[in-house]
Write a protein that holds these residues in place. Structure first.
Motif, PDB file in Angstrom:
ATOM      1  N   LEU A   1       0.830  -1.216   0.000  1.00 35.00           N
ATOM      2  CA  LEU A   1       0.000   0.000   0.000  1.00 35.00           C
ATOM      3  C   LEU A   1       0.860   1.261   0.000  1.00 35.00           C
ATOM      4  N   ASP A   2       1.959   1.240   0.793  1.00 35.01           N
ATOM      5  CA  ASP A   2       2.832   2.417   0.813  1.00 35.01           C
ATOM      6  C   ASP A   2       3.486   2.636  -0.544  1.00 35.01           C
ATOM      7  N   ARG A   3       3.904   1.547  -1.178  1.00 33.95           N
ATOM      8  CA  ARG A   3       4.533   1.701  -2.490  1.00 33.95           C
ATOM      9  C   ARG A   3       3.515   2.196  -3.524  1.00 33.95           C
ATOM     10  N   LEU A   4       2.281   1.786  -3.407  1.00 33.73           N
ATOM     11  CA  LEU A   4       1.233   2.310  -4.303  1.00 33.73           C
ATOM     12  C   LEU A   4       1.073   3.815  -4.111  1.00 33.73           C
ATOM     13  N   ARG A   5       1.091   4.261  -2.845  1.00 32.19           N
ATOM     14  CA  ARG A   5       0.945   5.707  -2.581  1.00 32.19           C
ATOM     15  C   ARG A   5       2.128   6.482  -3.160  1.00 32.19           C
ATOM     16  N   ILE A   6       3.327   5.931  -2.980  1.00 30.71           N
ATOM     17  CA  ILE A   6       4.526   6.601  -3.518  1.00 30.71           C
ATOM     18  C   ILE A   6       4.444   6.655  -5.047  1.00 30.71           C
ATOM     19  N   PHE A   7       4.104   5.517  -5.651  1.00 34.46           N
ATOM     20  CA  PHE A   7       4.045   5.443  -7.120  1.00 34.46           C
ATOM     21  C   PHE A   7       3.018   6.426  -7.668  1.00 34.46           C
ATOM     22  N   ALA A   8       1.813   6.431  -7.076  1.00 37.18           N
ATOM     23  CA  ALA A   8       0.752   7.322  -7.574  1.00 37.18           C
ATOM     24  C   ALA A   8       1.179   8.777  -7.442  1.00 37.18           C
ATOM     25  N   SER A   9       1.786   9.122  -6.327  1.00 39.78           N
ATOM     26  CA  SER A   9       2.213  10.510  -6.110  1.00 39.78           C
ATOM     27  C   SER A   9       3.264  10.924  -7.139  1.00 39.78           C
ATOM     28  N   GLU A  10       4.245  10.042  -7.358  1.00 32.82           N
ATOM     29  CA  GLU A  10       5.302  10.362  -8.327  1.00 32.82           C
ATOM     30  C   GLU A  10       4.734  10.487  -9.733  1.00 32.82           C
ATOM     31  N   GLN A  11       3.896   9.529 -10.118  1.00 37.41           N
ATOM     32  CA  GLN A  11       3.380   9.558 -11.494  1.00 37.41           C
ATOM     33  C   GLN A  11       2.417  10.722 -11.708  1.00 37.41           C
ATOM     34  N   LYS A  12       1.628  11.081 -10.683  1.00 35.94           N
ATOM     35  CA  LYS A  12       0.775  12.284 -10.803  1.00 35.94           C
ATOM     36  C   LYS A  12       1.655  13.495 -11.084  1.00 35.94           C
ATOM     37  N   PHE A  13       2.757  13.585 -10.364  1.00 35.28           N
ATOM     38  CA  PHE A  13       3.691  14.696 -10.550  1.00 35.28           C
ATOM     39  C   PHE A  13       4.249  14.709 -11.968  1.00 35.28           C
ATOM     40  N   LEU A  14       4.674  13.538 -12.456  1.00 34.12           N
ATOM     41  CA  LEU A  14       5.311  13.480 -13.775  1.00 34.12           C
ATOM     42  C   LEU A  14       4.300  13.691 -14.902  1.00 34.12           C
ATOM     43  N   ILE A  15       3.064  13.213 -14.730  1.00 35.26           N
ATOM     44  CA  ILE A  15       2.009  13.516 -15.709  1.00 35.26           C
ATOM     45  C   ILE A  15       1.775  15.022 -15.720  1.00 35.26           C
ATOM     46  N   GLY A  16       1.732  15.603 -14.510  1.00 36.53           N
ATOM     47  CA  GLY A  16       1.525  17.052 -14.391  1.00 36.53           C
ATOM     48  C   GLY A  16       2.627  17.853 -15.057  1.00 36.53           C
ATOM     49  N   VAL A  17       3.869  17.404 -14.899  1.00 40.53           N
ATOM     50  CA  VAL A  17       4.995  18.113 -15.511  1.00 40.53           C
ATOM     51  C   VAL A  17       4.887  18.059 -17.039  1.00 40.53           C
ATOM     52  N   ARG A  18       4.469  16.900 -17.555  1.00 38.28           N
ATOM     53  CA  ARG A  18       4.288  16.794 -19.010  1.00 38.28           C
ATOM     54  C   ARG A  18       3.231  17.777 -19.497  1.00 38.28           C
ATOM     55  N   LEU A  19       2.150  17.906 -18.731  1.00 34.91           N
ATOM     56  CA  LEU A  19       1.103  18.865 -19.103  1.00 34.91           C
ATOM     57  C   LEU A  19       1.643  20.293 -19.013  1.00 34.91           C
ATOM     58  N   LEU A  20       2.381  20.567 -17.952  1.00 35.19           N
ATOM     59  CA  LEU A  20       2.966  21.888 -17.741  1.00 35.19           C
ATOM     60  C   LEU A  20       3.899  22.254 -18.891  1.00 35.19           C
ATOM     61  N   ALA A  21       4.655  21.260 -19.361  1.00 32.17           N
ATOM     62  CA  ALA A  21       5.640  21.499 -20.414  1.00 32.17           C
ATOM     63  C   ALA A  21       5.034  21.447 -21.809  1.00 32.17           C
ATOM     64  N   GLY A  22       3.742  21.077 -21.891  1.00 31.08           N
ATOM     65  CA  GLY A  22       3.078  21.051 -23.192  1.00 31.08           C
ATOM     66  C   GLY A  22       3.373  19.810 -24.007  1.00 31.08           C
ATOM     67  N   SER A  23       3.979  18.768 -23.401  1.00 30.77           N
ATOM     68  CA  SER A  23       4.266  17.568 -24.195  1.00 30.77           C
ATOM     69  C   SER A  23       3.061  16.634 -24.263  1.00 30.77           C
ATOM     70  N   ILE A  24       2.066  16.819 -23.394  1.00 31.12           N
ATOM     71  CA  ILE A  24       0.768  16.145 -23.564  1.00 31.12           C
ATOM     72  C   ILE A  24      -0.315  17.205 -23.437  1.00 31.12           C
ATOM     73  N   ASP A  25      -1.454  16.967 -24.066  1.00 34.89           N
ATOM     74  CA  ASP A  25      -2.537  17.951 -23.982  1.00 34.89           C
ATOM     75  C   ASP A  25      -3.448  17.601 -22.812  1.00 34.89           C
ATOM     76  N   PRO A  26      -4.381  18.505 -22.447  1.00 34.43           N
ATOM     77  CA  PRO A  26      -5.225  18.272 -21.271  1.00 34.43           C
ATOM     78  C   PRO A  26      -6.050  16.993 -21.347  1.00 34.43           C
ATOM     79  N   ALA A  27      -6.533  16.632 -22.550  1.00 31.39           N
ATOM     80  CA  ALA A  27      -7.347  15.417 -22.672  1.00 31.39           C
ATOM     81  C   ALA A  27      -6.504  14.185 -22.366  1.00 31.39           C
ATOM     82  N   ARG A  28      -5.282  14.159 -22.885  1.00 33.60           N
ATOM     83  CA  ARG A  28      -4.405  13.011 -22.612  1.00 33.60           C
ATOM     84  C   ARG A  28      -4.027  12.982 -21.131  1.00 33.60           C
ATOM     85  N   ALA A  29      -3.837  14.156 -20.533  1.00 31.21           N
ATOM     86  CA  ALA A  29      -3.538  14.197 -19.097  1.00 31.21           C
ATOM     87  C   ALA A  29      -4.691  13.573 -18.313  1.00 31.21           C
TER      88      ALA A  29
END
Length: 986
Positions: A639-667
């Motif tokens: 469960l802890d590793r799931l929380r860590i993974f979700a938090s990290e991937q949310k951040f990295l998806i967000g960074v991609r959106l911030l940087a314009g490499s994915i669009d809002p629908a894909r995010a």
């Protein structure tokens, strides 16, 4: 029989210079045969005979109609266009169409509705011929964009002439020369952007800015002129863009006018000149470079632009203006990734190495130098590259390379748009879609195209970077920065203030703390040395966020948690894009800043060169999650590793959106896939742990039904998750077989409570997701787990309309595959039941009115709740689903997909398009705001960096323009909501 009719197939007057290959040869031949049959039915025997023959022209047409559904359907509807090419070549035919358009408004029998019909037919014919010539390589891309622009000019001219003559006939204007209505009419229509530059793309809308001269001889009453010309402009837009059974002419955008949120559609010349001189911004100066009188009083338009020359072309650029130009450049240049460029899903216009980079470079150089060098004042991109080279601003090699890639990228853009006549600039994300584009452009296959396309983007990117390599050294030009000792250096305080910091003494104290090695990250001498070298660039980057103090304090909190810093400081020093991204996160995105402050190792993901190029789809996330959970792990550790993974991937998806490499629908899809996968893994862990203690139920299976934004795959960074847990078991099962047996209903209730705790309980590693189970049968009054039979019965016998509307977004996300399929099928069956559409609409309308009353929106930026906001769009989509008003095909849950498939009898094509555009705007704004902020969006306290991000994601030039667009969009949506759900109600 006429001479033309006697001509044989070889006399067809389009000789394709390009050889195109269809996706499916037999299908292409079948499609061509069908068009030949239609031609024969319409009496076009020479065309039918020609199409039934063999040769290069037939091969070309078969490939075109297989590759472009839009052109194929056009040929089916109007085979006469093809037949006309026996009599006239394309160039002569296009000239004849322009002449016909120019004459249309002077016909004795012309009316507004007849003009709308004629313009649509002429435009459709010309559009088809221009595409055919482009694909055949009969026309260079430079000629294609000119032809499209000339067509738009002619259509706008015809509509304007008609409206002026109509106003003259009603006595509202007194035209000096009704036979030449635009002459001295005082009505000025400037084409902006690509229209102004004669560079229109295939499915482009047209940008117009409208002014008028109240003193013109045609104006009867100067006091009434604003209302009159605004009304005429409104009618002009309707003539050009309203969809009918004949299609549309051009989508028309008026948002580039001064202060569009508070000005009329047509603005008096004097007021416009005062605005530009007193309040005009640099993006408006840049926009005016391409402005061109396209219709109406051309002499007055030319005179107006002449008056604006000192505003557009300043003899001496002031430093603030240069800084502003470079800040616009930074917005575009900041987040360019490193490493390989993804071809699928790449935005040809706005993406790395795209069209916008070439155009922007030219325009910035024009703004800086055009005041002194009149030859740099042209509207067209490629000729201006030539002038820049002639003046020595760029090399001949850069000129040739950028010009060549500009036209190549424009060809790619046209191919993307010719598939379905859609205003899109994004390459398809699927293999077949990319293969289609490759073949339209004459490449052997998608691999060959991808190779050439990447090379093109990299060449543009390389020149673009070189052209802007004027950034000073890290410490150059900043001023004194001394952080030794324990007393503030007065010059340093002044430097910090100049960089944009307010609490300069506090900032000095924070930075001294770094240099004194108070954090683990700065305990080594080498780390402190690297940080000292980096500090000037760091402070400058934070200053540019215009929330400098907040950004630096957040960065300080981030440093406090880091175990080591040499690698990070070196990377930030050598990679300005990464430094800018870090500053953006700290200054504009408190939510993301909080994540990396709490989990500094998340930042490691940013160091992966492939980050911005790898699409975070389900396969990508699933592979990483599997690797992250590898090995035998205790329940709490999983469960802890799931929380860590979700938090990290949310951040990295967000960074991609911030940087314009994915669009809002894909995010939205990525955030949803992440929730699916991690909640499914949590369910498996919970079930295994629960079964170890309580055993299993005979035949027992569960299915998790995702509801709300999870069901529709539209989660944002801050969304909670709506779920329903359903279960089934053998009919004769009485209790579980474990050490502590439980009856089935008790068993699944306890298991669900355990799942809620696993997913939602706060721990040292945070929360996986906030769960909401209120959409289950009977809501909070019902059990947390529901037997599948009870669910089916409830949905058929007891559920309210709003519950069926909510069910329209239901999607099985985890659990037993057989039960998931059964639940999905039952949901589809419930939604497919016959209902009283009027009753559903009335109940949905009443529900919306109740929400409006009980939860009124805070302001325009409460996008979910405003009249004409997200809820209106979601209700329209949900009502369409439960009343059977969605076009047939596989069941979809995403609001955007439902809106794009609204049945024609429910919503006309123009309404469907309007709703789709509104949803894309709301999604873009909501995704970015929820990504950056944890609380509400406060209009008067928006981090400037967030304003920049919102403008980037909506591709709008100014916050005032964005607000005006948001207000206008919500007005249109509410109008459509009333039309679709409240028509005929008091």
């Amino acid at each position: 029989m006429t001479a033309a009719a006697k001509r044989t197939a070889k006399d067809w007057l389009l000789k394709p210079a390009a050889r195109l290959a269809p996706l499916d040869d037999s299908r292409a031949r079948q499609e061509l045969a069908e068009i030949a049959t239609l031609a024969r039915e319409e009496g076009l025997t020479r065309l039918a005979k020609f199409l039934a023959g063999t040769g290069e022209a037939q091969d070309f047409l078969a490939a075109v109609f297989d590759l472009s559904p839009f052109l194929r359907d056009m040929a089916r509807r109007r085979p006469q266009i093809l037949d006309g090419l026996f009599d006239q070549p394309i160039e002569a035919r296009l000239k004849a169409i322009i002449v016909a358009i120019d004459r249309a408004s002077f016909s004795e029998t012309i009316s507004e509705s007849r003009l709308m019909m004629e313009l649509r037919q002429w435009k459709a014919d010309a559009h088809f011929l221009i595409a055919l010539a482009d694909l055949a390589a009969e026309a260079e891309t430079s000629l294609t964009v000119r032809r499209l622009s000339d067509l738009a000019d002619a259509c706008t001219r015809a509509a304007v002439d008609f409206l002026l003559r109509d106003a003259h006939g009603q006595g509202k204007l007194k035209l000096p020369d009704p036979a030449n209505p635009s002459n001295r009419s005082g009505w000025i229509l400037l084409g902006m952007g690509k229209l102004g530059a004669h560079e229109l793309n295939f499915s482009s809308d047209i940008d117009l800015v409208v002014f008028f001269d109240p003193e013109a001889s045609a104006v009867v009453d100067p006091l009434d002129a604003t209302e009159l010309f605004s009304r005429l402009t409104r009618r002009l837009v309707r003539i050009l863009q309203d969809r009918s059974e004949h299609g549309y002419v051009f989508r028309t955008d008026l948002r580039l006018r001064p202060d569009p949120g508070s000005t009329p559609l047509a603005i008096p010349v004097e007021a416009a000149l005062r605005y530009y001189e007193a309040r005009g911004q640099n993006w408006e100066r840049a926009a005016m470079i391409k402005a061109r009188p396209v219709a109406g009083d051309l002499d007055a338009g030319t005179a107006f632009l002449k008056e604006l020359q000192p505003y557009i072309w300043r003899k001496y650029m002031d430093y603030a203006a240069i800084a502003d130009v470079h800040s616009i450049k930074r917005q575009i240049h900041a987040h360019k990734g490193h490493g390989e460029i993804a071809v699928k899903g790449h935005n040809v216009k706005l993406g790395r190495g795209g069209i916008r980079e070439i155009e922007f470079f030219v325009q910035t150089q024009q703004l800086i130098a055009g005041g002194r060098f009149p030859e740099l004042r042209g509207r067209e991109t490629v000729p201006m590259l030539g002038q820049l080279a002639a003046r020595g601003w760029i090399t001949a090699e850069a000129r040739d390379a950028l010009a060549r890639q500009y036209w190549f990228l424009r060809r790619v853009e046209h191919a993307i748009q010719m598939v379905a006549d859609e205003q899109t600039h994004t390459l398809p994300e699927d293999d077949e879609g990319l293969e289609r584009i490759a073949r339209m452009l004459g490449f052997a296959d998608a691999a060959a195209f991808s190779l050439g396309f990447r090379a093109s983007l990299q060449q543009v990117e390389r020149h673009y970077a070189a052209l802007f390599e004027t950034a000073p050294e890290l410490s150059a030009g900043i001023g004194n920065l001394v952080f030794t000792g324990d007393v503030d250096d007065p010059d340093t305080l002044q430097t910090l203030h100049g960089l944009g910091f307010q609490r300069t003494s506090d900032i000095c104290r924070v930075i001294r703390g770094w240099h004194f090695g108070r954090y683990r990250v700065t305990q080594s001498a080498e780390a402190r040395e690297r940080l000292t070298e980096l500090t000037p660039a760091l402070l400058k980057a934070f200053g540019q966020t215009r929330r400098a103090d907040e950004a630096l304090i957040r960065f300080d909190e981030f440093l406090a948690g880091l175990p080591a810093g040499i690698q990070l400081f070196s990377l930030l020093q050598s990679n300005p894009a990464l430094l800018k991204l870090m500053a953006t996160i700290m200054g504009a995105a408190p939510r993301l800043a909080a994540i990396i402050t709490r989990r500094p190792h998340v930042f490691d993901g940013l160091l992966d060169p492939a980050l911005l190029n790898e699409l975070p789809d389900r396969g990508y996330l699933s592979a990483r999650l599997t690797a992250f959970l590898e090995g035998d792990r205790a329940y709490e550790d999983v469960l802890d590793r799931l929380r860590i993974f979700a938090s990290e991937q949310k951040f990295l998806i967000g960074v991609r959106l911030l940087a314009g490499s994915i669009d809002p629908a894909r995010a939205g899809r990525a955030f949803s896939d992440l929730a699916d996968l991690t909640i499914e893994a949590a369910l498996h862990a919970v079930m295994a742990e629960f079964e170890a203690r309580h055993g299993t139920i005979a035949g027992g299976v569960v299915s998790l039904l995702g509801m709300g934004k999870l069901g529709s795959r539209e989660l944002t960074a801050g969304s909670d998750v709506d779920l329903i847990l359903l279960y089934d078991h053998d009919a004769d099962a009485e209790e579980s077989d474990g050490e502590k047996p439980l009856a089935p209903s008790h068993y699944y209730t306890r298991m669900t409570q355990r799942l809620i705790s696993a997913v939602s309980a706060p721990t040292a590693e945070g929360v996986l997701y906030e769960l909401d189970l209120r959409l289950r049968p009977s809501g909070n009054k019902g059990p947390v787990a529901t037997h599948v039979d009870a669910f089916k019965k409830y949905q058929r016998q007891e559920a309210w309309t709003w519950e069926h509307m909510a069910l329209s977004r239901a999607r099985a996300i985890a659990g037993d595959a057989r039960l998931c399929a059964e639940v999905e099928a039952d949901v589809a069956a419930v939604l497919g039941q016959l209902r009283d559409a009027a009753k559903v609409k009335a109940e949905a309308s009443d529900m919306r009115a109740m929400i409006e009353k009980e939860k009124p929106p805070r302001d325009l930026w409460d996008i979910k709740l405003i009249a004409g906001g997200l809820i209106d769009l979601e209700f329209i989509a949900q009502v369409a689903v439960v009343t059977g008003n969605v076009e047939s095909g596989r069941r979809v849950t995403a609001t955007a997909e439902v809106l794009s498939r609204l049945a024609p009898q429910f919503a006309a094509a123009d309404v469907r398009e309007e709703l789709g555009e509104a949803y894309r705007l709301y999604l873009a704004l909501t995704q970015m705001i929820r990504l950056c902020l944890t609380g509400q969006f406060e209009r008067d306290d928006v981090p400037p960096g967030l304003s920049d991000l919102l403008l980037a994601v909506t591709d709008l030039p100014d916050f005032g323009v964005l607000e005006a667009h948001l207000k206008e969009t919500s007005r249109k949506v509410r109008k459509d909501f009333n039309l679709l759900l409240r028509a005929g109600r008091p």
